[in-house]
Design an enzyme around this catalytic site. Structure first.
Site, short mmCIF file in Angstrom:
data_model
loop_
_atom_site.label_atom_id
_atom_site.label_comp_id
_atom_site.label_asym_id
_atom_site.label_seq_id
_atom_site.Cartn_x
_atom_site.Cartn_y
_atom_site.Cartn_z
N SER A 159 6.03 16.32 -53.43
CA SER A 159 7.10 15.36 -53.78
C SER A 159 7.98 15.88 -54.94
CB SER A 159 6.53 13.88 -54.14
OG SER A 159 7.39 12.98 -54.64
N TYR A 219 0.03 8.86 -58.47
CA TYR A 219 0.78 9.37 -57.23
C TYR A 219 1.25 10.81 -57.69
CZ TYR A 219 4.87 9.96 -53.87
OH TYR A 219 5.62 10.40 -52.80
N1 LIG Z 1 10.85 8.94 -48.86
C1 LIG Z 1 11.08 9.66 -50.16
O1 LIG Z 1 11.99 9.49 -50.90
C2 LIG Z 1 9.97 10.57 -50.17
C3 LIG Z 1 9.91 11.43 -51.53
C4 LIG Z 1 9.00 12.35 -51.81
C5 LIG Z 1 7.93 12.31 -50.98
N2 LIG Z 1 7.73 11.52 -49.97
C6 LIG Z 1 6.33 11.63 -49.21
O2 LIG Z 1 6.64 11.83 -47.65
C7 LIG Z 1 5.60 11.36 -46.95
C8 LIG Z 1 6.01 10.34 -46.08
O3 LIG Z 1 6.44 9.45 -46.56
P1 LIG Z 1 7.75 8.46 -45.96
O4 LIG Z 1 8.98 8.39 -46.67
O5 LIG Z 1 8.13 9.00 -44.63
O6 LIG Z 1 7.01 7.04 -45.86
P2 LIG Z 1 6.90 6.20 -44.43
O7 LIG Z 1 6.31 4.87 -45.08
O8 LIG Z 1 8.25 5.81 -43.72
O9 LIG Z 1 5.87 6.60 -43.53
C9 LIG Z 1 4.73 6.83 -44.07
C10 LIG Z 1 3.82 6.50 -42.87
O10 LIG Z 1 2.41 6.96 -43.23
C11 LIG Z 1 1.45 6.05 -42.69
N3 LIG Z 1 0.11 5.71 -43.53
C12 LIG Z 1 0.07 5.20 -44.70
N4 LIG Z 1 -1.03 5.11 -45.24
C13 LIG Z 1 -1.73 5.83 -44.05
C14 LIG Z 1 -3.17 6.20 -43.91
N5 LIG Z 1 -4.17 5.75 -45.14
N6 LIG Z 1 -3.70 6.63 -42.95
C15 LIG Z 1 -2.51 7.15 -42.02
N7 LIG Z 1 -1.23 6.88 -42.17
C16 LIG Z 1 -0.87 6.16 -43.23
C17 LIG Z 1 2.20 4.74 -42.49
O11 LIG Z 1 1.84 3.66 -41.59
C18 LIG Z 1 3.66 5.27 -42.28
O12 LIG Z 1 3.75 5.27 -40.78
C19 LIG Z 1 4.62 10.81 -48.27
O13 LIG Z 1 3.62 11.87 -48.35
C20 LIG Z 1 5.36 10.56 -49.30
O14 LIG Z 1 4.81 10.64 -50.48
C21 LIG Z 1 8.61 10.75 -49.67
#
Ligand SMILES: NC(=O)c1ccc[n+]([C@@H]2O[C@H](COP(=O)([O-])OP(=O)(O)OC[C@H]3O[C@@H](n4cnc5c(N)ncnc54)[C@H](O)[C@@H]3O)[C@@H](O)[C@H]2O)c1
Length: 280
Positions: free
Chosen positions: A155, A168
């Protein structure tokens, strides 16, 4: 005869957090390019829906309910992938603990002095240790096939500090180091490892844990015209996993619309310039 280095036909991919947001977009894109995809997600219903969406589009997919906080469940995800599709070529470590009560506004992952030991360990376990464990279980199978590709979602908050969400950010920084170590240890044996660093990507998690005014501020500071979309990350992940990305390893690739490419103060200046230009 046409050749596409982006083609993933014959490849097998397991994606943690593959039922929503970035993971779902990547699963759908990789499947559309020919990969068999395994969705390892804690949300059983959403994982089943993800599989259905891929199958409806003509792809191959399997859901394996997985809590990446549990060592045995990560091993099970890899084992089920190999048992079903005969091996594993791509592991995308992508799940993270994204819950409003933890890393949303006023959540428990806030100032270091207020975070308790249980939360330090829980965030590290889900957001970082699970990535190492996924690699640990996938690597022997990849070596049997002569190589593979391990991707990780870090991230912008792992590259620079946010004010809240200290753990985080710490876990996400750890992924950048883990990625380099995997690439270094296994590159000569055919395994690549690449970290993807998203900026602000409009996903269910971002909407749940990042307040709208902070999303607005982050978008204002990007060197771009729009907010990021899950597909922006999926495109890079699918590229990296394909032959087209086969010389890239050990890197952290930032996909943030230019959020981190300039001195922070500059964005405030260009806002003034835009305002002046609009007024003239
Ligand atoms: N959305 C953003 O702006 C952003 C920015 C930087 C990094 N990220 C990273 O991207 C990745 C995905 O995030 P996203 O925004 O797509 O989120 P999201 O919530 O849309 O998807 C995350 C998925 O992970 C699953 N999950 C949560 N805890 C879990 C566990 N213990 N075991 C298995 N599955 C689990 C959830 O059920 C969900 O389906 C994460 O690592 C997040 O830190 C996101």
């Amino acid at each position: 005869m046409s050749y596409s280095g982006l083609d993933l036909t014959g490849k097998v991919a397991a994606i943690t957090g593959g039922a929503s947001g970035i993971g779902l977009a990547t699963a759908q894109l990789m499947a559309s390019r020919g990969a068999a995809v395994v969705i390892g997600d804690i949300n059983e219903t959403a994982a089943a829906e993800a599989v259905a969406s891929i199958e409806e589009a003509g792809g191959r997919a399997l859901a394996v309910t997985t809590d990446v906080g549990e060592d045995a469940q990560i091993k099970n995800l890899v084992d089920q992938t190999v048992a079903t599709y005969g091996g594993i070529d791509i592991l995308y470590n992508n799940a993270a603990l994204m819950a409003p009560e933890i890393n949303g506004p006023g959540g428990r992952d806030n100032l270091i002095e207020d975070i308790d030991a249980e939360l330090f360990e829980r965030v590290l376990r889900i957001d970082l240790v699970s990535y190492a464990l996924g690699a640990k279980y996938a690597i022997p199978h990849m070596l049997e096939r002569g190589g593979g590709c391990i991707l990780h979602t870090t991230s912008a908050g792992g590259e620079v500090s946010e004010l809240p969400r200290a753990m985080y950010g710490t876990a996400k920084s750890g992924i950048i180091g883990l990625n380099r170590n995997i690439a270094t240890q296994y590159g000569k044996r055919g395994i690549r490892s690449v970290a993807i660093s998203p900026g602000v990507i409009l996903t269910p998690a971002a909407e749940a844990v990042v307040p709208p005014e902070l999303i607005d501020a982050l978008v204002r500071h990007t060197t771009h015209t729009r907010i990021g979309r899950a597909r922006d990350i999926a495109e890079l992940a699918a590229f990296l996993a394909s032959d087209a990305g086969s010389y890239i390893t050990g890197q952290t690739i930032t996909v943030d619309g230019g959020l981190l490419c300039h001195l922070p103060t500059f964005a405030e200046e260009w806002d003034k310039d835009y305002a002046a230009a609009a007024a003239s």
